[in-house]
Each structure stands twice: as C-alpha cells, then as structure tokens.
Write an enzyme that holds these catalytic residues in place. Structure first.
Site, short mmCIF file in Angstrom:
data_model
loop_
_atom_site.label_atom_id
_atom_site.label_comp_id
_atom_site.label_asym_id
_atom_site.label_seq_id
_atom_site.Cartn_x
_atom_site.Cartn_y
_atom_site.Cartn_z
N THR A 246 0.83 -1.20 0.00
CA THR A 246 0.00 0.00 0.00
C THR A 246 0.87 1.25 0.00
OG1 THR A 246 -1.69 -1.18 1.27
CG2 THR A 246 -1.83 1.22 1.23
N THR A 247 1.91 1.26 0.84
CA THR A 247 2.80 2.40 0.95
C THR A 247 3.58 2.63 -0.34
OG1 THR A 247 3.02 1.84 3.30
CG2 THR A 247 4.54 3.48 2.44
N TYR B 257 -2.40 -10.34 4.28
CA TYR B 257 -2.46 -8.92 4.66
C TYR B 257 -3.91 -8.55 4.90
CZ TYR B 257 -1.76 -3.82 4.18
OH TYR B 257 -1.73 -2.45 4.36
N TYR C 201 -13.08 -4.76 -2.87
CA TYR C 201 -14.23 -4.44 -3.71
C TYR C 201 -15.19 -5.61 -3.94
CZ TYR C 201 -17.16 -2.25 -7.23
OH TYR C 201 -18.24 -1.75 -7.90
N LYS D 193 0.13 -9.96 8.10
CA LYS D 193 0.24 -8.56 8.47
C LYS D 193 -1.15 -8.13 8.92
CE LYS D 193 1.14 -3.91 6.68
NZ LYS D 193 1.46 -3.07 5.49
#
Length: 293
Positions: free
Chosen positions: A43-44, A132, A106, A160
């Site tokens: 994401t980062t 994750y 989604y 995570k």
C-alpha cells in the site's frame, strides 16, 4: 520465518515515472540502518497506481539491489485471483523471498471465498505467503477462524494484521498451532501492544523515516528489554500518528521529500498534502530533529 522491523517502502516518482535512482538510495538507507526486511509494491508503495510492467519491475529492481541482505516480501495481491497469481508468479521468478497477499478488495467475498482465494495462490506457487488484513482499505475483515484455517497450508507463514483489534490478534495467536507462523503488526502505533500478545514485529510505514529506531524498538521487545521498547514506543508515538494524518503514503512521502530523499510526487487520485496538515507534519518532524527548524 519473517519477524522484526520490515519496511513497507515507498515508490518514488519523478516526472510521472518511477525514480530508480532515488529508490536505490532508499533501499540502501533502509539496510544500512538495520531494517529486517523490505516490502515493495505494498500500500505504501502505491501499488494500485503502478502499471503491471512497473509493478513487476519495482519488485525485480528491489530484489537485485537488496542482494539477499534482507528478505524481500513482494506485494503481489489483487482483488482478482488470476491477477494475483500472475503477479506472484513473476515475483517468484524475480527472486522475491515471499509474497504479501492483500485481502481481495471491492468484490467482498465470503470467508469461504477468502479461504479459497488464498489457498489457490499458496498451492499454485511455491513461495512463502504473508496474508495482509487491512479492513480500512479493503472493506472486508479476514476473520480469525479463516486465518487459523489458512495457517494450516504449509507455505502460508505469516499475517500482516491491520484490523486495529488486539482481540483479533489474540484470537489468531491463541488459535494457530503452527510454530513457524508469524503475526506482524500492520499499524506502527499498535506494534508494541500487538507484540505484548504475541506478534513478532511490524511491517512499518514509519521505518521509511526512522528505520534504526523502529528496528531497535522491535529488537528490544523481542529480546525481553520491555522498558526500553516501551520508552521507544512512547517517544515515537507522535511521529507514528503524524504519518497517518492523511491517507498513507501521502504524509510519509511528503516527509521523505522534506528530508531531501525523494521528490514530492504522487499519482492521481492521490495528491499533495493539504497546507494545514503540511504544517502539522513539519512541526512533528522538527520536534524529532528529522528536519531543521
């Protein structure tokens, strides 16, 4: 297999393209400062705005520059199982040490659908898998019972956890019997509390900025130096929270730009930080002497 302080590294841009020169410097900075692993295309790393070609190239570049000095956990998840398989297969060929698989967003699958999604990937490609769970991004929580079921698959080795729930972490740690399964914090400010109930480290945003301090916090806790770890947690708390003053990775990339390490550049729909929050972030960075007054 994977524990300690692992950096979810940013992807720097320059004039609309990946800034490879700055990216190499970021990788070397992380390893020099004692980080325990690197996650590209998380994401980062703005994976959602990378083309497939860029995504694969970022992973390949990271593997080549890291040179096995620390594990590389490549972000290769997707909301389509077939896309996730394709990305994961490439990461394995590129030499990644593991794959980070985000909960499919989604589509909102059932828990059985989640189980079958992750199971399919794990059984199709012989690479360690780190689950994750980040409900705030995906709109869906991987329930503890599902994580426990998935942990029975040999190459699913970690999660995570970014649900924000210590109860959920406790249920996962309590329920999983496999010795080589690791829980990692997905929230910097919850790393210490999560380790207190059994997590073994963090996949961190803050370590982009202060890798040595995050690595020491985690190392101290894992070695039983609880007072030192708690002191570091309190000391770093304001910085950890400031890096989420707006949607990640906007604040952390802004901070790295203030430090002179990258250009302040994003891809739409992400944009520059608001002026009000820029000033707040700058004051926090000045407080920690990360940037000058």
């Amino acid at each position: 297999m994977f524990k300690g302080a692992i950096t979810a590294i940013v992807t720097p841009f320059k004039d609309g393209k990946v800034d490879w020169k700055s990216f190499e410097k970021l990788i070397d900075f992380q390893i020099k400062e004692g980080i325990n692993g690197i996650v590209p295309c998380g994401t980062t790393g703005e994976s959602a705005t990378l083309s497939y070609e860029e995504h694969n190239k970022v992973i390949e570049f990271t593997v080549k520059k890291v040179k096995k000095r620390v594990p590389v956990i490549a972000g290769t998840g997707a909301n389509s199982t077939e896309e996730a398989l394709e990305l994961t297969e490439y990461a394995k060929k590129a030499g990644a040490d593991a794959s980070l698989q985000v909960c499919p967003y989604y589509n909102k699958p059932t828990q059985e659908g989640l189980y079958k999604h992750f199971k399919k990937i794990a059984e199709s490609i012989d690479i360690p898998i780190v689950l994750y769970n980040v409900p705030g991004r995906t709109g869906l929580n991987i329930q503890p019972d599902t994580v426990i079921r998935l942990s029975e698959i040999p190459n699913i080795v970690a999660i995570k956890e970014a649900s924000g729930s210590l109860d959920q972490v406790t249920e996962i740690v309590k329920g999983i019997k496999k010795k080589n399964f690791t829980v990692l914090s997905g929230d910097d400010s919850l790393t210490l509390p999560m380790m207190s109930v059994g997590a073994k480290g963090v996949i961190s945003v803050a370590s982009n900025i202060v890798p040595k301090k995050i690595a020491k916090l985690v190392k101290d806790f894992l070695e039983g130096n609880f007072d030192s770890a708690r002191k570091a947690h309190i000391e770093l708390y304001d910085l950890m929270k400031a890096l989420f003053i707006e949607t990640n990775p906007i604040p952390v990339k802004t901070a790295l730009a203030m430090m002179g390490m990258i250009r302040e550049e994003f891809r739409l729909p992400r944009c520059e930080i608001s002026q009000q929050n820029r000033e707040k972030l700058k004051k926090v960075l000045q407080k920690y002497k990360i940037v000058k007054e």
